[in-house]
Design an enzyme around this catalytic site. Sequence first.
Site, PDB file in Angstrom:
ATOM      1  N   ASN A 176       1.025  -1.165  -0.101  1.00 24.12           N
ATOM      2  CA  ASN A 176       0.159  -0.272   0.113  1.00 24.12           C
ATOM      3  C   ASN A 176       0.893   1.376   0.029  1.00 24.12           C
ATOM      4  OD1 ASN A 176      -1.922   1.971   0.389  1.00 24.12           O
ATOM      5  ND2 ASN A 176      -2.234   1.479   2.531  1.00 24.12           N
ATOM      6  N   GLU A 190      -5.962  -4.456  10.241  1.00 20.53           N
ATOM      7  CA  GLU A 190      -4.811  -3.609  10.547  1.00 20.53           C
ATOM      8  C   GLU A 190      -5.295  -2.695  11.971  1.00 20.53           C
ATOM      9  OE1 GLU A 190      -2.843  -2.501   6.894  1.00 20.53           O
ATOM     10  OE2 GLU A 190      -4.473  -1.253   7.002  1.00 20.53           O
ATOM     11  N   GLY A 209       2.276   2.560  10.701  1.00 18.18           N
ATOM     12  CA  GLY A 209       3.278   3.436  10.527  1.00 18.18           C
ATOM     13  C   GLY A 209       3.827   3.961  11.802  1.00 18.18           C
ATOM     14  N   HIS A 252      -9.844   1.529   4.432  1.00 25.34           N
ATOM     15  CA  HIS A 252      -8.611   1.782   5.019  1.00 25.34           C
ATOM     16  C   HIS A 252      -8.823   2.719   6.189  1.00 25.34           C
ATOM     17  CE1 HIS A 252      -4.382   3.040   6.223  1.00 25.34           C
ATOM     18  NE2 HIS A 252      -4.101   1.762   5.633  1.00 25.34           N
ATOM     19  N   GLU A 294      -7.105   5.067   7.349  1.00 24.87           N
ATOM     20  CA  GLU A 294      -6.822   6.457   6.845  1.00 24.87           C
ATOM     21  C   GLU A 294      -7.984   7.126   6.217  1.00 24.87           C
ATOM     22  OE1 GLU A 294      -3.171   5.749   5.007  1.00 24.87           O
ATOM     23  OE2 GLU A 294      -2.577   5.233   7.026  1.00 24.87           O
ATOM     24  N   LYS A 309       0.192   4.289  -0.414  1.00 33.57           N
ATOM     25  CA  LYS A 309      -0.577   5.384  -0.037  1.00 33.57           C
ATOM     26  C   LYS A 309      -0.077   6.636  -0.840  1.00 33.57           C
ATOM     27  CE  LYS A 309      -0.436   3.354   4.605  1.00 33.57           C
ATOM     28  NZ  LYS A 309      -0.283   3.499   6.078  1.00 33.57           N
ATOM     29  N   SER A 361       2.910  -1.874  10.384  1.00 29.75           N
ATOM     30  CA  SER A 361       4.457  -2.107  10.674  1.00 29.75           C
ATOM     31  C   SER A 361       5.210  -3.465  10.432  1.00 29.75           C
ATOM     32  CB  SER A 361       4.615  -1.828  12.180  1.00 29.75           C
ATOM     33  OG  SER A 361       4.220  -0.269  12.321  1.00 29.75           O
TER      34      SER A 361
HETATM   35  P1  PGA Z   1       2.395   0.553   7.722  1.00 25.73           P
HETATM   36  O1  PGA Z   1       1.058   0.787   7.144  1.00 25.73           O
HETATM   37  O2  PGA Z   1       3.130  -1.007   7.329  1.00 25.73           O
HETATM   38  O3  PGA Z   1       3.378   1.615   7.284  1.00 25.73           O
HETATM   39  O4  PGA Z   1       2.343   0.433   9.047  1.00 25.73           O
HETATM   40  C1  PGA Z   1       0.035  -0.330   6.883  1.00 25.73           C
HETATM   41  C2  PGA Z   1      -1.112  -0.031   6.288  1.00 25.73           C
HETATM   42  O5  PGA Z   1      -1.549   1.264   6.576  1.00 25.73           O
HETATM   43  O6  PGA Z   1      -1.957  -0.694   5.349  1.00 25.73           O
END
Ligand code: PGA
Length: 251
Positions: free
Chosen positions: A9, A167, A173, A95, A97, A11, A213
């Site tokens: 992903n 998630e 992140g 997601h 976000e 983003k 992560s």
């Molecule tokens: P990350 O993000 O691996 O940077 O923690 C995962 C995601 O938001 O899909």
Amino acid sequence: MRKPIIAANWKMHKTNKEAQLFIREFKPLIQENKEVDVVLCVPFTQLSTVAEELSGTSIALGAQNMYPREQGAFTGEISPEMLLELGVQYVILGHSERREIFGETDEFIREKIGKALEVGLIPILCVGESLEEKEQGLTQEKCRKQILKGLEGLDAQEVEKIVVAYEPIWAIGTGKNASPQDAEDTISYIRSTLIELFGEEIGQKVRIQYGGSVKPNNIKELMAKSNIDGALVGGASLEPVSFAQIVNYGE
Ligand code: PGA
């Protein structure tokens, strides 16, 4: 047996040029046709470039969002048909976000899931709890609600195609991944919810990823768990070597 699926992903990262360089470096680092589905979910503006770079490989193309209408007066939005035309096979929906920053509700996400399935896109439905919910012991309740509402009224044959990504929001992140056992426990709870709603056969078929992560140094332990069928990878998917190490976790 469920085939593992590891998805990047990206983003809101990379220009077309950067995407092209990534793929040229990444392709030789992974073994083609191995027993893992690999998907790159890239920003809309990179879909054409990435589709071209991926042609002739087994790496699939994914988007990170879509609007659940075929066309119309929806300024700034992208339809599922537009994605299909570019060779997109997967689309991340719900997601955290999108839910948190853009206020997407379970009902709206359900609408998107239905539309994606209708046109033949495979939704990657994201669910997961916030830190506050985790501390209050509400992890299962939150995931259950997101599954119930996100898949409400769909029939079992449709659900079979979906990928779910668990998630935990506090792990995204932050460098703090859920322990493999905690991820396994929640994912096995999500699977039991799917079984309850759509029957044993379908519940056992749906692939459930862990995200939050995921790095080259924790992927192997996560993948060793029986209910974890893959990963949705943000930060560590931006760099070809680290994403290849994640994809090649078994070696
Ligand atoms: P990350 O993000 O691996 O940077 O923690 C995962 C995601 O938001 O899909």
